[in-house]
Design a protein around this motif. Structure first.
Motif, PDB file in Angstrom:
ATOM      1  N   MET A   7      39.440  38.591  40.471  1.00 45.35           N
ATOM      2  CA  MET A   7      39.692  38.620  39.027  1.00 45.35           C
ATOM      3  C   MET A   7      41.068  39.212  38.736  1.00 45.35           C
ATOM      4  SD  MET A   7      37.248  37.107  37.474  1.00 45.35           S
ATOM      5  CE  MET A   7      37.752  37.510  35.815  1.00 45.35           C
ATOM      6  N   LEU A   8      41.432  40.256  39.458  1.00 47.31           N
ATOM      7  CA  LEU A   8      42.741  40.873  39.239  1.00 47.31           C
ATOM      8  C   LEU A   8      43.870  39.997  39.778  1.00 47.31           C
ATOM      9  CD1 LEU A   8      42.033  44.655  39.854  1.00 47.31           C
ATOM     10  CD2 LEU A   8      42.336  43.445  37.681  1.00 47.31           C
ATOM     11  N   GLN A   9      43.568  39.197  40.784  1.00 51.83           N
ATOM     12  CA  GLN A   9      44.572  38.257  41.265  1.00 51.83           C
ATOM     13  C   GLN A   9      44.884  37.217  40.192  1.00 51.83           C
ATOM     14  OE1 GLN A   9      43.766  36.771  45.186  1.00 51.83           O
ATOM     15  NE2 GLN A   9      45.332  35.165  45.077  1.00 51.83           N
ATOM     16  N   LEU A  10      43.856  36.797  39.483  1.00 47.99           N
ATOM     17  CA  LEU A  10      44.028  35.795  38.428  1.00 47.99           C
ATOM     18  C   LEU A  10      44.516  36.409  37.119  1.00 47.99           C
ATOM     19  CD1 LEU A  10      40.737  33.791  39.046  1.00 47.99           C
ATOM     20  CD2 LEU A  10      43.065  32.969  39.501  1.00 47.99           C
ATOM     21  N   PHE A  11      44.034  37.615  36.811  1.00 50.62           N
ATOM     22  CA  PHE A  11      44.324  38.240  35.515  1.00 50.62           C
ATOM     23  C   PHE A  11      44.757  39.695  35.721  1.00 50.62           C
ATOM     24  CE2 PHE A  11      40.862  35.128  34.964  1.00 50.62           C
ATOM     25  CZ  PHE A  11      41.530  34.194  34.202  1.00 50.62           C
ATOM     26  N   PRO A  12      45.935  39.913  36.272  1.00 51.65           N
ATOM     27  CA  PRO A  12      46.367  41.277  36.612  1.00 51.65           C
ATOM     28  C   PRO A  12      46.472  42.209  35.416  1.00 51.65           C
ATOM     29  CG  PRO A  12      48.190  39.695  36.813  1.00 51.65           C
ATOM     30  CD  PRO A  12      46.943  38.900  36.655  1.00 51.65           C
ATOM     31  N   LYS A  13      46.721  41.669  34.228  1.00 47.61           N
ATOM     32  CA  LYS A  13      46.846  42.526  33.050  1.00 47.61           C
ATOM     33  C   LYS A  13      45.510  43.123  32.610  1.00 47.61           C
ATOM     34  CE  LYS A  13      50.977  40.246  31.187  1.00 47.61           C
ATOM     35  NZ  LYS A  13      51.551  39.486  30.044  1.00 47.61           N
ATOM     36  N   SER A  14      44.415  42.628  33.175  1.00 50.09           N
ATOM     37  CA  SER A  14      43.092  43.103  32.753  1.00 50.09           C
ATOM     38  C   SER A  14      42.593  44.282  33.580  1.00 50.09           C
ATOM     39  CB  SER A  14      42.068  41.965  32.838  1.00 50.09           C
ATOM     40  OG  SER A  14      41.733  41.660  34.188  1.00 50.09           O
ATOM     41  N   ALA A  15      43.476  44.920  34.346  1.00 59.18           N
ATOM     42  CA  ALA A  15      43.047  45.976  35.286  1.00 59.18           C
ATOM     43  C   ALA A  15      42.247  47.084  34.612  1.00 59.18           C
ATOM     44  CB  ALA A  15      44.265  46.558  35.997  1.00 59.18           C
ATOM     45  N   ALA A  41      36.284  28.034  38.110  1.00 58.14           N
ATOM     46  CA  ALA A  41      37.720  27.941  37.830  1.00 58.14           C
ATOM     47  C   ALA A  41      37.968  27.459  36.412  1.00 58.14           C
ATOM     48  CB  ALA A  41      38.397  27.021  38.837  1.00 58.14           C
ATOM     49  N   ALA A  42      37.198  26.474  35.976  1.00 56.73           N
ATOM     50  CA  ALA A  42      37.362  25.958  34.618  1.00 56.73           C
ATOM     51  C   ALA A  42      36.991  27.015  33.587  1.00 56.73           C
ATOM     52  CB  ALA A  42      36.504  24.701  34.427  1.00 56.73           C
ATOM     53  N   PHE A  43      35.874  27.690  33.788  1.00 53.68           N
ATOM     54  CA  PHE A  43      35.423  28.720  32.847  1.00 53.68           C
ATOM     55  C   PHE A  43      36.449  29.838  32.734  1.00 53.68           C
ATOM     56  CE2 PHE A  43      32.997  32.677  32.011  1.00 53.68           C
ATOM     57  CZ  PHE A  43      32.445  32.354  30.788  1.00 53.68           C
ATOM     58  N   LEU A  44      36.894  30.363  33.868  1.00 53.88           N
ATOM     59  CA  LEU A  44      37.836  31.484  33.829  1.00 53.88           C
ATOM     60  C   LEU A  44      39.173  31.075  33.236  1.00 53.88           C
ATOM     61  CD1 LEU A  44      37.186  33.275  37.240  1.00 53.88           C
ATOM     62  CD2 LEU A  44      36.308  33.874  34.971  1.00 53.88           C
TER      63      LEU A  44
END
Length: 228
Positions: A7-15, A41-44
């Motif tokens: 999740m952090l690889q895809l959305f690092p700002k959400s740490a 993948a589609a959902f995220l």
């Protein structure tokens, strides 16, 4: 398949939020059978775009006049006698010329919401204030009184979201509402196919931000295919 690391690889700002939202994401993807690399993948990619990378759960309507003209051109951009948008050069790019309504609503988010969402999606007139009350909330930006009511009945078996719409700004219900909307629109079926534009249209109603959604989708798909 879904872990803190990916999740952090895809959305690092959400740490700062990941440890809160991740258990809810895991539960919702299990509940609604979002359980293949394509579906996950589609959902995220879609909810990630709508929530600015899992960081925003309330729609930002603080538009400038220029932003209004670019986002809602039919309402807020000037047209010439042939019905084409009047364009002006802004540095190296062209932008639409805002009309008088756009100038009057510049940086007035509550007034903007009440204007653009009035008399649609089950909302009342502009003066009712329902455009602002039922603006986009949650991971997937549930918008409009009709959608709040339907979401509330699905999640709570009552209409509490009509009186406390801010519940969708809490991570548990922000994620749950996204799962409900995804399932209600039968997006798994679309995600199983090869037409990702159809997935975006089912969530957004158009193709706003589609290129960014595609980029995250492709990154996530590669990640989750390796994880299987």
């Amino acid at each position: 398949m879904l872990s803190r690391e990916n999740m952090l690889q895809l959305f690092p700002k959400s740490a700062r939020f990941v440890d809160i939202y991740l258990p809810f994401i895991q539960a919702v993807t299990n509940q609604y059978q979002i359980n293949t690399p394509r579906r996950v993948a589609a959902f995220l990619s879609q909810v990630g775009h709508e929530s600015a990378g899992f960081t925003v759960l309330l729609e930002n309507l603080n538009y400038s006049a220029d932003g209004l003209a670019m986002t809602w051109g039919t309402r807020f951009a000037q047209k010439d006698s042939a019905g084409k948008y009047i364009m002006v050069k802004d540095g190296s790019r062209l932008r639409r010329m805002p009309n008088a309504d756009a100038q009057g609503l510049h940086r007035k988010p509550e007034a903007i919401a009440n204007r653009v969402y009035s008399d649609r999606l089950g909302n009342g007139s502009e003066v009712s204030g329902e455009g602002w009350l039922y603006r986009g909330r949650g991971l997937i930006q549930v918008t409009g009184k009709n959608n709040y009511r339907a979401c509330s009945l699905a999640l709570f078996a009552d209409e509490r979201l009509l009186t406390t719409p801010q519940l969708l700004e809490e991570w548990q219900w922000a994620v749950a509402s996204a799962g409900w909307y995804w399932d209600m629109r039968r997006v798994n079926r679309l995600a199983d196919g090869d037409d990702f534009e159809a997935v975006t249209k089912s969530i957004n109603g158009g193709l706003n931000g589609h290129a960014g959604r595609v980029a995250v989708y492709q990154q996530a798909l590669s990640l989750f295919e390796v994880c299987q």
